[in-house]
Design an enzyme around this catalytic site. Structure first.
Site, short mmCIF file in Angstrom:
data_model
loop_
_atom_site.label_atom_id
_atom_site.label_comp_id
_atom_site.label_asym_id
_atom_site.label_seq_id
_atom_site.Cartn_x
_atom_site.Cartn_y
_atom_site.Cartn_z
N LYS A 22 -14.01 -6.39 97.16
CA LYS A 22 -13.21 -7.72 96.78
C LYS A 22 -14.14 -8.85 96.74
O LYS A 22 -14.09 -9.72 96.06
CB LYS A 22 -11.91 -7.65 97.57
CG LYS A 22 -11.14 -8.93 97.26
CD LYS A 22 -9.89 -9.18 98.08
CE LYS A 22 -10.06 -9.87 99.30
NZ LYS A 22 -9.06 -11.01 99.92
N ASN A 23 -14.84 -8.97 98.05
CA ASN A 23 -15.60 -10.38 98.07
C ASN A 23 -16.88 -10.46 97.46
O ASN A 23 -17.40 -11.47 97.28
CB ASN A 23 -15.85 -10.42 99.42
CG ASN A 23 -14.47 -10.90 100.38
OD1 ASN A 23 -13.41 -11.08 99.77
ND2 ASN A 23 -14.73 -10.71 101.80
N ARG A 93 -7.71 -18.12 97.45
CA ARG A 93 -8.77 -19.08 97.80
C ARG A 93 -9.81 -19.08 96.72
O ARG A 93 -10.37 -19.97 96.21
CB ARG A 93 -9.15 -19.28 98.97
CG ARG A 93 -8.39 -19.33 100.26
CD ARG A 93 -8.97 -19.54 101.23
NE ARG A 93 -9.87 -20.51 101.35
CZ ARG A 93 -9.41 -21.88 101.61
NH1 ARG A 93 -8.19 -22.21 101.90
NH2 ARG A 93 -10.40 -22.80 101.27
N CYS A 117 -5.45 -17.30 102.84
CA CYS A 117 -5.25 -16.67 104.23
C CYS A 117 -4.83 -17.95 105.03
O CYS A 117 -5.37 -19.05 104.99
CB CYS A 117 -6.33 -16.04 104.86
SG CYS A 117 -6.40 -14.31 104.54
N ARG A 122 -10.70 -24.22 106.07
CA ARG A 122 -11.77 -23.60 105.28
C ARG A 122 -12.01 -24.85 104.29
O ARG A 122 -11.28 -24.72 103.25
CB ARG A 122 -11.60 -22.34 104.53
CG ARG A 122 -11.30 -21.15 105.66
CD ARG A 122 -10.96 -20.19 104.62
NE ARG A 122 -10.82 -18.85 105.26
CZ ARG A 122 -10.78 -17.56 104.96
NH1 ARG A 122 -10.69 -17.34 103.43
NH2 ARG A 122 -10.77 -16.40 105.64
N PRO A 123 -12.75 -25.91 104.52
CA PRO A 123 -13.04 -26.92 103.52
C PRO A 123 -13.84 -26.71 102.15
O PRO A 123 -14.61 -25.76 102.08
CB PRO A 123 -13.53 -28.09 104.23
CG PRO A 123 -14.36 -27.08 105.22
CD PRO A 123 -13.87 -25.90 105.60
N VAL A 124 -13.51 -27.40 100.96
CA VAL A 124 -13.91 -27.12 99.77
C VAL A 124 -15.11 -28.11 99.61
O VAL A 124 -15.72 -28.21 98.48
CB VAL A 124 -12.89 -27.13 98.78
CG1 VAL A 124 -12.19 -26.04 98.65
CG2 VAL A 124 -12.18 -28.58 98.65
N LEU A 126 -18.14 -28.79 100.63
CA LEU A 126 -19.29 -28.24 100.46
C LEU A 126 -19.58 -28.08 98.98
O LEU A 126 -20.56 -28.09 98.49
CB LEU A 126 -19.52 -27.14 101.28
CG LEU A 126 -19.98 -27.17 102.55
CD1 LEU A 126 -20.03 -25.88 103.29
CD2 LEU A 126 -21.33 -28.01 102.90
N ILE A 330 -16.59 -17.44 114.16
CA ILE A 330 -16.58 -17.76 112.62
C ILE A 330 -15.13 -18.86 112.47
O ILE A 330 -15.50 -19.96 111.90
CB ILE A 330 -16.76 -16.80 111.80
CG1 ILE A 330 -17.92 -15.89 112.45
CG2 ILE A 330 -16.68 -17.23 110.43
CD1 ILE A 330 -19.18 -16.29 111.76
#
Length: 421
Positions: A22-23, A93, A117, A122-124, A126, A330
């Site tokens: 999937k990833n 996401r 999730c 989990r910032p956007v 970047l 992580i």
């Protein structure tokens, strides 16, 4: 809502096929938008996030053609709207991944801020900073990221990621594929899924080098053409079924996979006492009926031990001989499954980012609830070895990452069934 009922005690034995990752599939689907002709992507897993991504394309006016083997053909030339709406993005996401390709290929994009999730922050930012470095003008308003390329298109840039971000690396790499000039991404993610995406871009005529290292160089090209591509196997699904064999003392052969993308996990399984044999596209694990030994591990970015396998090894340690420490570096909030495992009699102490697990001889079946994708997999593994029945609620989390989990486990001899909620 569907539930799973699992009766523990069966020793797993048999062979199964591993699905596509999937990833890797999600960024590769997003990258089809870069092409100037139809692109075919094969070996897609049959998962909700994949269907959502395909639905998102439909919403943009592209009509994907899907065959029964879940191979999809996408022709981005038919795109009618450059908006990824909130009602689709909120459930997944990864839809942020269409941002880079759309700005690069069509000059603008409007993408809702993502959902997904409930793990950590989990910032956007970047993604946004990377595109700005390439000359894009970006505003975040009304819950949407609105991006516009400068006159003459995106320009190559040197960009340093101050934290390692897989989706950030992928988004900027896709945008850079059609930018003018050279882009260099430093402190880039090294995951195999990033390499798979780079291979796909190159299959369309792109020029990406260094994927799999922390410095990726992309020379932008004028256009990317049609291609046929098969998504890599899912290393986390592979690892999960190997751990299932290990906890039950069984023997499982997983096929259509790749042992080279899973070395840190295979090492830990050997340490736990498993016999492992590998071929080019298969892995066989045999516990010979033994109880596993507890292992210590620390999650870290690839090629170290993957955070997405951490919960499964807590399940292994929970019934192993001895005590093992699991350190999560992580994500925050990644021990939510521990409290559900306590209900089954597991002895686990959480101190900050460390879980100390003391193995017990037997877990007891209990009603439990899935909290996120990988945590839910650990509950399934624990249920396989628990005495009696375990009822797992909220299994839509499992369905987000595992294709036909109950069917594959049944093929290995597990007593598991799905019941409608």
């Amino acid at each position: 809502m569907d539930k799973l009922i699992i009766t523990g005690g069966a020793r797993l034995d048999g062979e199964i096929r591993i699905s596509g990752a999937k990833n890797a599939a999600l960024p590769i689907l997003a990258a089809t938008l870069l092409a100037d002709g139809p692109v075919t992507v094969g070996n897609l897993p049959h998962l909700h996030d994949i269907t959502t991504m395909i639905e998102l394309f439909g919403r943009m006016g592209i009509e994907p053609v899907i065959d029964e083997k879940l191979s999809v053909e996408i022709d981005p030339r038919t795109i009618k709207t450059l908006v990824a709406p909130y009602e689709l993005v909120k459930t997944m996401r990864a839809s942020i991944l269409v941002l880079g390709p759309m700005v690069a290929r069509f000059g603008e994009a409007e993408v809702a801020l993502p959902g997904g999730c409930a793990i950590g922050s989990r910032p956007v930012d970047l993604h946004i900073r990377g595109l700005e470095a390439m000359g894009a003008k970006i505003e975040v308003e009304g819950g949407y990221i609105k991006a516009k390329a400068p006159e003459g298109g995106l320009r190559g840039a040197h960009f340093f990621f101050d934290t390692v971000s897989v989706t950030g690396t992928e988004n900027i790499m896709m945008a850079a594929a059609l930018a003018k000039g050279r882009s260099v991404l430093q402190n880039a993610a090294r995951e195999p899924e990033v390499v798979d995406l780079a291979n796909f871009i190159n299959a369309m005529g792109g020029n990406v080098q260094g994927a799999g290292t922390d410095t990726i160089t992309i020379d932008g090209v004028e256009r990317l053409h049609s291609a046929n591509y098969r998504v890599m196997p899912d290393r986390i699904e592979t690892g999960t079924y190997l751990v299932a064999a290990a906890v039950t003392g069984g023997r499982v052969k997983v096929k259509d996979t790749d042992p080279t993308i899973l070395e840190a996990v295979l090492e830990k399984l050997k340490e736990a006492g498993a016999d492992i044999n590998t071929g080019e596209d298969w892995i066989e694990l045999d516990m010979h009926g033994k109880r596993p030994k507890a292992v210590n591990l620390r999650t870290a970015p690839y090629p170290a031990f993957p955070t997405d396998m951490q919960a499964q090894f807590i399940s292994l340690n929970a019934i192993a001989e001895g005590t093992g420490a699991v350190i999560e570096t992580i994500f925050e909030n990644r021990f939510m499954h521990v409290y559900e495992m306590h209900r089954m009699g597991a002895q686990i102490q959480v101190e900050g980012n460390t879980a100390i697990v003391t193995g017990v001889k037997a877990l007891k079946g209990a009603p439990v609830m899935a909290t996120d994708l990988r945590a839910s997999a650990s509950l399934v593994l624990s249920a396989l070895v628990a005495e009696g029945d375990t009822l797992i609620d909220r299994i839509y989390h499992i369905d987000r990452g595992y294709e036909c989990i109950e069917e594959k486990l049944q093929m290995l001899g597990a007593k598991i069934r799905r019941v409608p909620g």
